[in-house]
Write a protein that holds these residues in place. Structure first.
Motif, PDB file in Angstrom:
ATOM      1  N   GLU A  12     104.342  36.096   0.198  1.00 21.55           N
ATOM      2  CA  GLU A  12     105.645  36.765   0.213  1.00 21.55           C
ATOM      3  C   GLU A  12     106.388  36.497   1.523  1.00 21.55           C
ATOM      4  OE1 GLU A  12     107.621  41.208  -0.159  1.00 21.55           O
ATOM      5  OE2 GLU A  12     105.636  40.862  -1.015  1.00 21.55           O
ATOM      6  N   VAL A  13     105.672  36.503   2.620  1.00 23.98           N
ATOM      7  CA  VAL A  13     106.288  36.306   3.931  1.00 23.98           C
ATOM      8  C   VAL A  13     106.695  34.847   4.148  1.00 23.98           C
ATOM      9  CG1 VAL A  13     105.859  36.375   6.425  1.00 23.98           C
ATOM     10  CG2 VAL A  13     105.144  38.283   4.987  1.00 23.98           C
ATOM     11  N   PHE A  14     105.840  33.906   3.773  1.00 19.14           N
ATOM     12  CA  PHE A  14     106.065  32.499   4.121  1.00 19.14           C
ATOM     13  C   PHE A  14     106.441  31.596   2.951  1.00 19.14           C
ATOM     14  CE2 PHE A  14     103.218  34.065   7.472  1.00 19.14           C
ATOM     15  CZ  PHE A  14     103.970  33.744   8.581  1.00 19.14           C
ATOM     16  N   GLY A  15     106.315  32.090   1.727  1.00 19.16           N
ATOM     17  CA  GLY A  15     106.510  31.230   0.567  1.00 19.16           C
ATOM     18  C   GLY A  15     105.212  30.503   0.252  1.00 19.16           C
ATOM     19  N   PRO A  16     105.055  30.036  -0.989  1.00 24.65           N
ATOM     20  CA  PRO A  16     103.761  29.480  -1.408  1.00 24.65           C
ATOM     21  C   PRO A  16     103.308  28.248  -0.626  1.00 24.65           C
ATOM     22  CG  PRO A  16     105.346  29.484  -3.231  1.00 24.65           C
ATOM     23  CD  PRO A  16     106.025  30.092  -2.049  1.00 24.65           C
ATOM     24  N   ALA A  17     104.176  27.314  -0.384  1.00 22.79           N
ATOM     25  CA  ALA A  17     103.752  26.085   0.302  1.00 22.79           C
ATOM     26  C   ALA A  17     103.472  26.334   1.781  1.00 22.79           C
ATOM     27  CB  ALA A  17     104.807  25.001   0.145  1.00 22.79           C
ATOM     28  N   TYR A  18     104.354  27.044   2.446  1.00 23.53           N
ATOM     29  CA  TYR A  18     104.185  27.274   3.876  1.00 23.53           C
ATOM     30  C   TYR A  18     103.035  28.236   4.156  1.00 23.53           C
ATOM     31  CZ  TYR A  18     105.488  27.845   8.775  1.00 23.53           C
ATOM     32  OH  TYR A  18     105.478  27.877  10.151  1.00 23.53           O
ATOM     33  N   ALA A  19     102.775  29.185   3.255  1.00 21.19           N
ATOM     34  CA  ALA A  19     101.668  30.125   3.449  1.00 21.19           C
ATOM     35  C   ALA A  19     100.335  29.383   3.536  1.00 21.19           C
ATOM     36  CB  ALA A  19     101.624  31.150   2.321  1.00 21.19           C
ATOM     37  N   ALA A  20     100.157  28.390   2.684  1.00 20.60           N
ATOM     38  CA  ALA A  20      98.923  27.598   2.720  1.00 20.60           C
ATOM     39  C   ALA A  20      98.802  26.835   4.033  1.00 20.60           C
ATOM     40  CB  ALA A  20      98.881  26.638   1.538  1.00 20.60           C
ATOM     41  N   SER A  21      99.922  26.327   4.517  1.00 18.89           N
ATOM     42  CA  SER A  21      99.925  25.610   5.790  1.00 18.89           C
ATOM     43  C   SER A  21      99.622  26.544   6.952  1.00 18.89           C
ATOM     44  CB  SER A  21     101.282  24.933   6.002  1.00 18.89           C
ATOM     45  OG  SER A  21     101.341  24.327   7.268  1.00 18.89           O
ATOM     46  N   VAL A  22     100.226  27.713   6.956  1.00 22.23           N
ATOM     47  CA  VAL A  22      99.963  28.694   8.010  1.00 22.23           C
ATOM     48  C   VAL A  22      98.477  29.042   8.032  1.00 22.23           C
ATOM     49  CG1 VAL A  22     100.369  31.094   8.734  1.00 22.23           C
ATOM     50  CG2 VAL A  22     102.294  29.646   8.086  1.00 22.23           C
ATOM     51  N   ALA A  23      97.906  29.287   6.864  1.00 21.58           N
ATOM     52  CA  ALA A  23      96.490  29.668   6.783  1.00 21.58           C
ATOM     53  C   ALA A  23      95.567  28.560   7.273  1.00 21.58           C
ATOM     54  CB  ALA A  23      96.138  30.064   5.351  1.00 21.58           C
ATOM     55  N   ALA A  24      95.920  27.327   6.981  1.00 25.10           N
ATOM     56  CA  ALA A  24      95.036  26.207   7.311  1.00 25.10           C
ATOM     57  C   ALA A  24      95.256  25.632   8.700  1.00 25.10           C
ATOM     58  CB  ALA A  24      95.215  25.095   6.275  1.00 25.10           C
ATOM     59  N   ASP A  25      96.499  25.706   9.195  1.00 24.28           N
ATOM     60  CA  ASP A  25      96.851  24.929  10.385  1.00 24.28           C
ATOM     61  C   ASP A  25      97.209  25.727  11.639  1.00 24.28           C
ATOM     62  OD1 ASP A  25      96.568  22.630   8.798  1.00 24.28           O
ATOM     63  OD2 ASP A  25      98.663  22.743   8.159  1.00 24.28           O
ATOM     64  N   GLN A  26      97.678  26.942  11.482  1.00 25.25           N
ATOM     65  CA  GLN A  26      98.149  27.700  12.641  1.00 25.25           C
ATOM     66  C   GLN A  26      96.994  28.427  13.326  1.00 25.25           C
ATOM     67  OE1 GLN A  26     101.410  27.657  13.801  1.00 25.25           O
ATOM     68  NE2 GLN A  26     101.524  26.036  12.278  1.00 25.25           N
ATOM     69  N   VAL A  27      96.764  28.093  14.576  1.00 23.43           N
ATOM     70  CA  VAL A  27      95.731  28.756  15.373  1.00 23.43           C
ATOM     71  C   VAL A  27      96.327  30.030  15.954  1.00 23.43           C
ATOM     72  CG1 VAL A  27      94.299  28.530  17.429  1.00 23.43           C
ATOM     73  CG2 VAL A  27      94.577  26.587  15.885  1.00 23.43           C
ATOM     74  N   LEU A  28      95.656  31.138  15.734  1.00 20.59           N
ATOM     75  CA  LEU A  28      96.145  32.427  16.217  1.00 20.59           C
ATOM     76  C   LEU A  28      95.288  32.911  17.378  1.00 20.59           C
ATOM     77  CD1 LEU A  28      96.864  34.240  12.829  1.00 20.59           C
ATOM     78  CD2 LEU A  28      98.412  32.870  14.213  1.00 20.59           C
ATOM     79  N   PRO A  29      95.902  33.153  18.528  1.00 20.27           N
ATOM     80  CA  PRO A  29      95.140  33.635  19.683  1.00 20.27           C
ATOM     81  C   PRO A  29      94.416  34.953  19.395  1.00 20.27           C
ATOM     82  CG  PRO A  29      97.406  33.095  20.313  1.00 20.27           C
ATOM     83  CD  PRO A  29      97.312  32.964  18.828  1.00 20.27           C
ATOM     84  N   GLN A  30      95.036  35.792  18.564  1.00 20.37           N
ATOM     85  CA  GLN A  30      94.448  37.095  18.236  1.00 20.37           C
ATOM     86  C   GLN A  30      93.150  36.958  17.438  1.00 20.37           C
ATOM     87  OE1 GLN A  30      97.517  35.993  17.515  1.00 20.37           O
ATOM     88  NE2 GLN A  30      99.060  37.559  17.829  1.00 20.37           N
ATOM     89  N   LEU A  31      92.932  35.771  16.886  1.00 16.28           N
ATOM     90  CA  LEU A  31      91.695  35.513  16.136  1.00 16.28           C
ATOM     91  C   LEU A  31      90.726  34.647  16.938  1.00 16.28           C
ATOM     92  CD1 LEU A  31      93.212  34.798  12.600  1.00 16.28           C
ATOM     93  CD2 LEU A  31      92.166  36.918  13.428  1.00 16.28           C
ATOM     94  N   GLY A  32      90.883  34.684  18.234  1.00  9.13           N
ATOM     95  CA  GLY A  32      89.994  33.918  19.097  1.00  9.13           C
ATOM     96  C   GLY A  32      90.233  32.423  19.002  1.00  9.13           C
ATOM     97  N   GLY A  33      91.481  32.044  18.736  1.00  4.95           N
ATOM     98  CA  GLY A  33      91.813  30.630  18.650  1.00  4.95           C
ATOM     99  C   GLY A  33      91.405  29.982  17.334  1.00  4.95           C
ATOM    100  N   ARG A  34      91.217  30.797  16.311  1.00  6.00           N
ATOM    101  CA  ARG A  34      90.858  30.270  14.984  1.00  6.00           C
ATOM    102  C   ARG A  34      92.075  30.304  14.063  1.00  6.00           C
ATOM    103  NH1 ARG A  34      86.098  34.229  13.403  1.00  6.00           N
ATOM    104  NH2 ARG A  34      87.607  35.645  14.346  1.00  6.00           N
ATOM    105  N   THR A  35      92.004  29.530  13.009  1.00 14.21           N
ATOM    106  CA  THR A  35      93.006  29.635  11.952  1.00 14.21           C
ATOM    107  C   THR A  35      92.611  30.783  11.027  1.00 14.21           C
ATOM    108  OG1 THR A  35      91.842  28.169  10.427  1.00 14.21           O
ATOM    109  CG2 THR A  35      93.382  27.126  11.985  1.00 14.21           C
ATOM    110  N   ILE A  36      93.529  31.146  10.153  1.00 15.60           N
ATOM    111  CA  ILE A  36      93.237  32.181   9.158  1.00 15.60           C
ATOM    112  C   ILE A  36      92.067  31.742   8.281  1.00 15.60           C
ATOM    113  CG2 ILE A  36      94.148  33.298   7.079  1.00 15.60           C
ATOM    114  CD1 ILE A  36      96.930  33.228   8.510  1.00 15.60           C
ATOM    115  N   ASP A  37      92.127  30.509   7.787  1.00 14.49           N
ATOM    116  CA  ASP A  37      91.050  30.013   6.920  1.00 14.49           C
ATOM    117  C   ASP A  37      89.697  30.037   7.627  1.00 14.49           C
ATOM    118  OD1 ASP A  37      92.846  29.606   4.848  1.00 14.49           O
ATOM    119  OD2 ASP A  37      92.963  27.439   5.138  1.00 14.49           O
TER     120      ASP A  37
END
Length: 66
Positions: A12-37
């Motif tokens: 809902e926030v990112f749209g279907p295509a971009y949501a998959a990219s965010v989950a796979a590719d974006q490293v989040l500092p709050q997750l200890g430098g990991r991606t969502i996936d």
């Protein structure tokens, strides 16, 4: 929060295509430098991951989804 709820919110926030990219590719500092996936694969709690998404993308996540 269940994973299905998490992915519905992410889509809902990112749209279907971009949501998959965010989950796979974006490293989040709050997750200890990991991606969502990676965090999910490591067994991190889904609500912790969603909070990290909300913090990282505060301008995109509407208040009703927080």
């Amino acid at each position: 929060m269940r994973r299905t709820d998490f992915y519905e919110r992410l889509t809902e926030v990112f749209g279907p295509a971009y949501a998959a990219s965010v989950a796979a590719d974006q490293v989040l500092p709050q997750l200890g430098g990991r991606t969502i996936d990676t965090a999910l694969a490591d067994g991190e709690e889904v609500h912790v991951i969603w909070r990290a998404v909300c913090d990282q993308y505060a301008e995109r996540v509407p208040g009703r989804l927080r």
